[in-house]
Design an enzyme around this catalytic site. Structure first.
Site, short mmCIF file in Angstrom:
data_model
loop_
_atom_site.label_atom_id
_atom_site.label_comp_id
_atom_site.label_asym_id
_atom_site.label_seq_id
_atom_site.Cartn_x
_atom_site.Cartn_y
_atom_site.Cartn_z
N GLY A 1 0.85 -1.20 0.00
CA GLY A 1 0.00 0.00 0.00
C GLY A 1 0.87 1.23 0.00
O GLY A 1 1.83 1.34 0.76
N GLY B 1 -0.48 4.59 -0.02
CA GLY B 1 -1.21 5.82 0.30
C GLY B 1 -0.33 6.65 1.22
O GLY B 1 0.90 6.48 1.24
N LEU B 2 -0.94 7.51 2.00
CA LEU B 2 -0.15 8.37 2.87
C LEU B 2 0.71 7.55 3.81
O LEU B 2 1.90 7.84 3.99
CB LEU B 2 -1.08 9.26 3.69
CG LEU B 2 -1.59 10.44 2.88
CD1 LEU B 2 -2.66 11.19 3.67
CD2 LEU B 2 -0.45 11.39 2.55
N ALA B 3 0.13 6.52 4.43
CA ALA B 3 0.90 5.74 5.39
C ALA B 3 2.02 4.99 4.68
O ALA B 3 3.18 5.05 5.11
CB ALA B 3 -0.02 4.77 6.12
N HIS C 1 -20.10 9.63 7.39
CA HIS C 1 -19.84 11.06 7.23
C HIS C 1 -21.15 11.78 6.94
O HIS C 1 -21.92 11.36 6.08
CB HIS C 1 -18.86 11.28 6.07
CG HIS C 1 -18.24 12.63 6.09
ND1 HIS C 1 -18.96 13.77 5.85
CD2 HIS C 1 -16.97 13.02 6.32
CE1 HIS C 1 -18.14 14.81 5.94
NE2 HIS C 1 -16.93 14.39 6.22
N SER D 1 -16.82 18.11 1.63
CA SER D 1 -15.97 18.27 2.81
C SER D 1 -16.73 18.84 4.00
O SER D 1 -17.55 19.74 3.88
CB SER D 1 -14.80 19.19 2.49
OG SER D 1 -14.18 19.57 3.69
N ARG E 1 -18.86 14.14 13.61
CA ARG E 1 -19.56 13.45 12.53
C ARG E 1 -20.63 12.48 13.01
O ARG E 1 -21.69 12.39 12.41
CB ARG E 1 -18.54 12.67 11.71
CG ARG E 1 -17.61 13.62 11.03
CD ARG E 1 -16.53 12.92 10.31
NE ARG E 1 -15.74 13.96 9.65
CZ ARG E 1 -14.65 13.73 8.96
NH1 ARG E 1 -14.21 12.50 8.83
NH2 ARG E 1 -14.02 14.71 8.38
N HIS F 1 -17.82 6.25 5.38
CA HIS F 1 -16.67 7.06 5.01
C HIS F 1 -15.33 6.48 5.45
O HIS F 1 -14.35 6.48 4.71
CB HIS F 1 -16.87 8.44 5.62
CG HIS F 1 -15.78 9.40 5.30
ND1 HIS F 1 -15.43 9.72 4.01
CD2 HIS F 1 -14.97 10.14 6.09
CE1 HIS F 1 -14.46 10.61 4.03
NE2 HIS F 1 -14.15 10.87 5.28
N ARG G 1 -13.91 9.01 14.50
CA ARG G 1 -12.74 9.77 14.11
C ARG G 1 -13.12 11.21 13.88
O ARG G 1 -14.04 11.49 13.13
CB ARG G 1 -12.13 9.21 12.84
CG ARG G 1 -10.99 10.05 12.30
CD ARG G 1 -10.36 9.44 11.08
NE ARG G 1 -11.16 9.57 9.89
CZ ARG G 1 -11.16 10.65 9.10
NH1 ARG G 1 -10.45 11.70 9.40
NH2 ARG G 1 -11.91 10.67 8.01
C1 LIG Z 1 -13.47 11.48 0.07
C2 LIG Z 1 -12.61 11.41 1.29
C3 LIG Z 1 -12.19 12.55 1.93
C4 LIG Z 1 -11.39 12.49 3.05
N1 LIG Z 1 -10.98 13.64 3.63
C5 LIG Z 1 -10.16 13.58 4.71
C6 LIG Z 1 -9.67 14.77 5.29
O1 LIG Z 1 -9.98 15.87 4.86
N2 LIG Z 1 -8.85 14.67 6.35
C7 LIG Z 1 -8.46 13.47 6.86
O2 LIG Z 1 -7.69 13.44 7.80
N3 LIG Z 1 -8.90 12.33 6.30
C8 LIG Z 1 -9.73 12.34 5.24
N4 LIG Z 1 -10.19 11.18 4.68
C9 LIG Z 1 -9.70 9.89 5.19
C10 LIG Z 1 -8.30 9.59 4.66
O3 LIG Z 1 -8.20 10.02 3.33
C11 LIG Z 1 -7.92 8.13 4.68
O4 LIG Z 1 -8.26 7.56 5.89
C12 LIG Z 1 -6.43 7.95 4.50
O5 LIG Z 1 -6.02 8.63 3.35
C13 LIG Z 1 -6.03 6.52 4.42
O6 LIG Z 1 -4.68 6.43 4.09
P1 LIG Z 1 -3.91 5.08 4.07
O7 LIG Z 1 -2.51 5.40 3.69
O8 LIG Z 1 -4.11 4.36 5.34
O9 LIG Z 1 -4.62 4.19 2.97
P2 LIG Z 1 -5.00 4.46 1.43
O10 LIG Z 1 -4.66 5.81 0.97
O11 LIG Z 1 -6.38 3.96 1.28
O12 LIG Z 1 -4.03 3.54 0.66
C14 LIG Z 1 -4.21 2.15 0.55
C15 LIG Z 1 -3.11 1.61 -0.29
O13 LIG Z 1 -3.12 0.22 -0.20
C16 LIG Z 1 -3.08 -0.36 -1.48
N5 LIG Z 1 -3.72 -1.65 -1.36
C17 LIG Z 1 -4.93 -1.95 -0.83
N6 LIG Z 1 -5.12 -3.28 -0.84
C18 LIG Z 1 -4.01 -3.82 -1.39
C19 LIG Z 1 -3.60 -5.15 -1.68
N7 LIG Z 1 -4.35 -6.20 -1.39
N8 LIG Z 1 -2.40 -5.32 -2.29
C20 LIG Z 1 -1.60 -4.26 -2.60
N9 LIG Z 1 -1.95 -3.00 -2.32
C21 LIG Z 1 -3.13 -2.79 -1.73
C22 LIG Z 1 -3.73 0.63 -2.39
O14 LIG Z 1 -3.26 0.42 -3.70
C23 LIG Z 1 -3.22 1.93 -1.78
O15 LIG Z 1 -1.93 2.21 -2.27
C24 LIG Z 1 -11.00 11.23 3.56
C25 LIG Z 1 -11.43 10.07 2.93
C26 LIG Z 1 -12.26 10.15 1.82
C27 LIG Z 1 -12.76 8.90 1.21
#
Ligand SMILES: Cc1cc2nc3c(=O)[nH]c(=O)nc-3n(C[C@H](O)[C@H](O)[C@H](O)COP(=O)(O)OP(=O)(O)OC[C@H]3O[C@@H](n4cnc5c(N)ncnc54)[C@H](O)[C@@H]3O)c2cc1C
Ligand code: SF4
Ligand code: FES
Lengths: 245, 639
Positions: free
Chosen positions: B40, B42-44, B266, B284, B330, B401, B435
């Protein structure tokens, strides 16, 4: 409403591919364009046929996955609108819509409408960043940034990396994408020290990936779903010339 | 099952710094010899991968999308919190910590949350140094806005695209390390299983989504950053590819799944409009800074909203919660929207919507000021609904959400399987039963930039890690199990599509495991989930084959996991005889309709152990008791 579709079908990169026609009777005007394709696929699956593959994820116009060429135009007819945000209310009963993958030598087709855009990642890897190690950043407010500079940098930073600019360009140039990143980072105080190195590295990587040159058609700006301005391309040229000589 | 939280002793303010002082280090020469898998980006994941690679580890990353830059985090709109106190309004690390603990209805670990608040300021520094263009004031300094659940202004934002800008920052840091040869990046790869050798996580099995090959990767540690499981509801604000598969397969290999029933709904999303709909779009929460929420006072009032006079409008949040008004958290806002629509006061064709009105803000500040603040959100709304929110109120309704539950982790963010770390939305920590806005981005980046890089070092320095090759029998066994499942899905050849099953499952979940739950509803839902799951395996139709790009096969495997998770969510909700945060049980409410906690009996993290699926999910509950040393548990009130 009823919509006639002509969709590019291609099994894999090696396959030659060609158009296939479909007729879809149950299209609702509130559907998004991709939801219309979902419905088509549900029908195809039930008929024992293979669904049309296309890329998408957010369906909100922000991830940049869904670029496809619709009636000859990347992301379809509406300005500043990604394919996933396009709605069927923009079409009329009985319309024929032609859908193709974004074509460019640097974007090989994987299947149907899905292409490989990893060249963009390599352009970013070449220099599209500020070199700062985790944990070594100074207090954020130590570096004030003029509001106007910050806003302009933001405007360029919103590029979603969809590749529509490449698809629309007669030369398949990646200039708008690359220039957007340069215009974002080069104008911020944080990005200044690496400015020259970044510009040269990104421009040269773009060439290495097999994208064409820019000859000012401005087709890229016209299709860009977030409105990146071609002024960035002029900035890129200037910075490049300054950096090299 | 061992659920030792490993929280360091000592005063709250010193726990993390003492921990950092005492951890074991891996020398630079040795880091080079260790390989870490990050699943994964994403941000993390992107922030963890970049930071680990900078430290010298060999990192290999995986994601489903064609580029790390497209992870679901890209979609986050509103902002990210930090305790900078730039507004001089009395903010502090303590206050951010306190708001977060309270916002989570006292169902999270104090020490983790305090550390999150401490790290928050470093995150802003890091992002700004990377060139993330946050909103600024005229003087050139960073600007803030306020968000639900807080009375200070501590949210940093990049217009309505904060997640995008933060993710691009982390992704760029990651691509820099890819270019430097320290990260091997594998986009379009899906993790299908975890490989455990001698009780430790030592690798993963993936499917290459382009050619369908099943591949094996070994490592010294695996970091799961695969996001949340809100898509179990089919309709949600999540990106379409968000799923539970990676976490669920780890659960099947022994990792405890914690608090699965804690799902955030949400309050401000564009309402559902038809059957074809594939997802819901979030508006938002920052809109509630200026927008006022209301419904007509009279049932069935179908006048145009602009024709309804002031005294006939029911501003229910402002009336019921005078001190927080439209900015209540929320869970409170969502539940109140449900209450007014249950009372028949909802608006729109379906009656399942309430108004979010900018009329007064536009009158006060002018249309230009509102456009500058929310322009892109207004455009998005208009584009989807074909209505102009400058001229008439938006229609909004709650939607699924964010998932606070996830794999159980200790203070090191390590699951109960040694060597398996879990970060971001995929773990259960920090948000408790609810949250607050702008805290998920904060948590993902805190985990990735500032926690995992240290705690993994501590693990690796200590762990006895023998050489393991991908020829090891555990790899072989996991790879063939993955292959078998795909073959099985393709062989059913039934008559219902994956999407049809998923939509039906989602409806059961929304109706019974959604905004509110009841004993009867949950028991009913469990029966229905089981029956539908049986039908799925008898009657699903998956097109195509396994050895090439096949999106519907990917979906089928993910929906199969959602079916099992769904049952666990309902079981967890049924077990928790109390209301807390987003988990509202109809039977447990105060007279005023607020969530009624039962701290005596339910002040614990529920951590479930997987025992098998045989018609029904076999599972065992373990409890991590939550201790509150530093804050006093109070009834949450936003009146
Ligand atoms: C529309 C929307 C608006 C939001 N707004 C806010 C905000 O304003 N402020 C805030 O703090 N939070 C907000 N959030 C919440 C926040 O965006 C998410 O909780 C956060 O970005 C999750 O980050 P993450 O790195 O944990 O996972 P994600 O960004 O979901 O990343 C998941 C990663 O895992 C990978 N992955 C998944 N399954 C597999 C697999 N089986 N094999 C390989 N790769 C896989 C994906 O490809 C991706 O790279 C919002 C969420 C949404 C939906
Ligand atoms: S510049 Fe515009 S068209 Fe090109 S990749 Fe970026 S967003 Fe897409
Ligand atoms: S699907 Fe994300 S931009 Fe269209």
């Amino acid at each position: 409403m009823t919509i006639n579709l002509k969709i590019w079908r291609q099994k894999n990169t090696a396959d030659k591919g060609g158009f296939q026609e479909y007729k879809l009777n149950d299209v609702n005007e509130h559907m998004s364009f991709l939801e219309m394709l979902d419905v088509l696929n549900e029908h195809l699956i039930k008929e024992g046929k293979e669904p049309v593959e296309f890329d998408y994820d957010c369906r909100e116009g922000i991830c940049g996955s869904c670029n496809m060429v619709i009636n000859g135009r990347a992301h379809g007819p509406k300005r500043l609108t990604a394919a996933c945000q396009l709605h069927m209310r923009n079409y009329n009963d009985g319309d024929t819509i032609v859908i193709e993958p974004p074509r460019a030598a640097a974007f090989p087709v994987i299947k149907d409408l899905v292409v490989d855009r990893s060249a963009f990642d390599r352009i970013i890897g070449a220099g599209g960043y500020v070199s700062v190690r985790t944990g070594s950043a100074p207090e954020a407010n130590l570096i004030p940034v003029e509001q106007e500079t910050a806003n302009t940098a933001f405007d360029y930073a919103t590029c979603i990396g969809c590749g529509a600019c490449v698809a629309a360009c007669p030369n398949s140039s990646a200039s708008l994408f690359t220039a957007a990143k340069l215009s974002h980072l080069n104008r911020l105080p944080q990005g200044k020290p690496e400015r020259k190195k970044r510009t040269i590295a990104m421009v040269e990587q773009m060439e290495k990936e097999g994208f064409g040159d820019c000859s000012n058609y401005a087709e890229c700006e016209a299709v860009c779903p977030v409105g990146i301005s071609i002024a960035s391309i002029a900035e890129m040229r200037k910075s490049y010339v300054k950096a090299v000589f | 099952m061992n659920l030792d939280s490993k929280v360091p002793s000592g005063p709250l303010e010193e726990k993390w710094s003492n921990y950092l002082r005492d951890i074991k280090l891996v020398s630079p020469n040795n880091k080079r010899k260790h390989k870490i898998i990050v699943v994964g980006t994403g941000l993390a994941g992107a922030s963890a991968a970049a930071s680990l690679a900078e430290l010298g580890y060999n990192v290999e990353t995986f994601c489903i999308q064609d580029s790390a830059r497209r992870a679901h985090s890209i979609a986050a709109q509103g902002g990210i919190n930090a305790a900078k106190n730039y507004q001089n309004d009395g903010d502090s690390v303590w206050r951010l910590f306190y708001d977060t603990i309270k916002g989570g209805d006292y169902r999270s670990r104090e020490a983790n949350v305090y550390r999150l608040a401490e790290n928050s300021n470093n995150i802003i520094d890091q992002a700004v140094a990377q060139g993330v263009p946050f909103g600024r004031e005229y003087g050139g300094l960073l600007d803030n806005r306020s968000f639900g659940g807080a009375q200070v202004s501590r949210t940093f934002y990049s217009r309505g695209q904060t997640g995008q800008q933060l993710l691009l920052g982390a992704y760029q840091a990651m691509m820099r390390m890819v270019d430097a040869g320290k990260i091997k990046d594998n986009p379009r790869h899906e993790m299908l299983d975890l490989v455990v050798v001698d009780g430790k996580a030592r690798g993963i099995i993936t499917r290459n989504l382009i050619d369908g090959t099943i591949n094996r990767f070994e490592a010294d540690a695996v970091v799961l950053c695969t996001g949340g499981y809100g898509n179990v509801f089919y309709l949600s604000t999540n990106a379409k590819n968000s799923n539970v598969t990676a976490a669920w397969r780890c659960h099947k290999r022994g990792a405890a799944f914690a608090n699965p029933c804690f799902v955030q709904i949400h309050p401000t999303c564009i309402p559902v409009s038809g059957d074809y709909q594939s997802k819901l779009t979030l508006m938002s929460e920052s809109l509630r800074n200026d927008g006022r929420v209301w419904v007509p006072r009279k049932k069935g009032d179908d006048r145009h909203p602009n024709d309804i006079p002031e005294e006939e409008r029911f501003y229910y949040l402002e009336e019921r919660y005078p001190s927080f008004g439209n900015l209540v958290p929320r869970d409170v806002a969502s539940r109140n929207a449900k209450m007014v629509t249950d009372d028949g006061l909802g608006v729109g064709d379906t009656g399942l919507a309430v108004y979010l009105d900018f009329r007064d803000a536009i009158k006060r500040d002018g249309e230009d000021a509102i456009r500058a603040r929310y322009g892109n959100l207004f455009d998005m709304y208009q584009n989807i609904t074909d209505e102009n929110p400058y001229k008439q109120p938006m229609k909004i309704f709650p939607a699924v959400h964010y998932t606070m539950g996830g794999l159980w982790v200790d203070y090191n963010l390590m699951s109960n399987i040694p060597g398996l770390f879990v970060a971001g939305e995929a773990n259960f920590s920090d948000h408790g039963a609810n949250r607050l806005g702008a805290s998920a981005l904060m948590q993902g980046l805190s985990d990735g930039y500032f926690i995992i890089p240290y705690t993994i070092g501590n693990y690796i320095a200590d762990a006895d890690l023998e050489e393991v090759s991908t020829e090891h029998k555990s790899f072989g066994e996991a790879a063939s199990a993955s292959q078998k499942q795909l073959d099985k899905l393709l062989s059913v050849k039934g008559d219902k599509t994956v999407i049809e099953f998923h939509r039906e499952l989602g409806k059961i979940m929304w109706d019974s495991v959604g905004i509110s739950r009841s004993k009867e509803g949950l028991e009913n839902a469990i029966e229905k989930i089981r029956a539908l799951r049986e039908e799925f395996w008898q009657n699903v139709r998956v097109p195509g084959e396994a050895n090439y790009y096949n999106k519907y096969l990917e979906f089928a495997a993910r929906v199969a996991d959602f079916f099992e998770l769904a049952e666990l969510m309902a079981i967890d909700a049924l077990d928790r005889d109390e209301s807390c945060g987003c988990h509202l049980r109809d039977e447990f409410q105060t007279e005023e309709g607020e969530a009624l906690r039962n701290d005596e009996e339910y002040s614990f993290v529920s951590a479930w152990e997987y025992l098998g699926v045989n018609g029904k999910l076999e599972t065992k509950l373990h409890k991590e008791d939550l201790e509150f040393e530093f804050v006093e548990l109070k009834q949450r009130s936003y009146k």
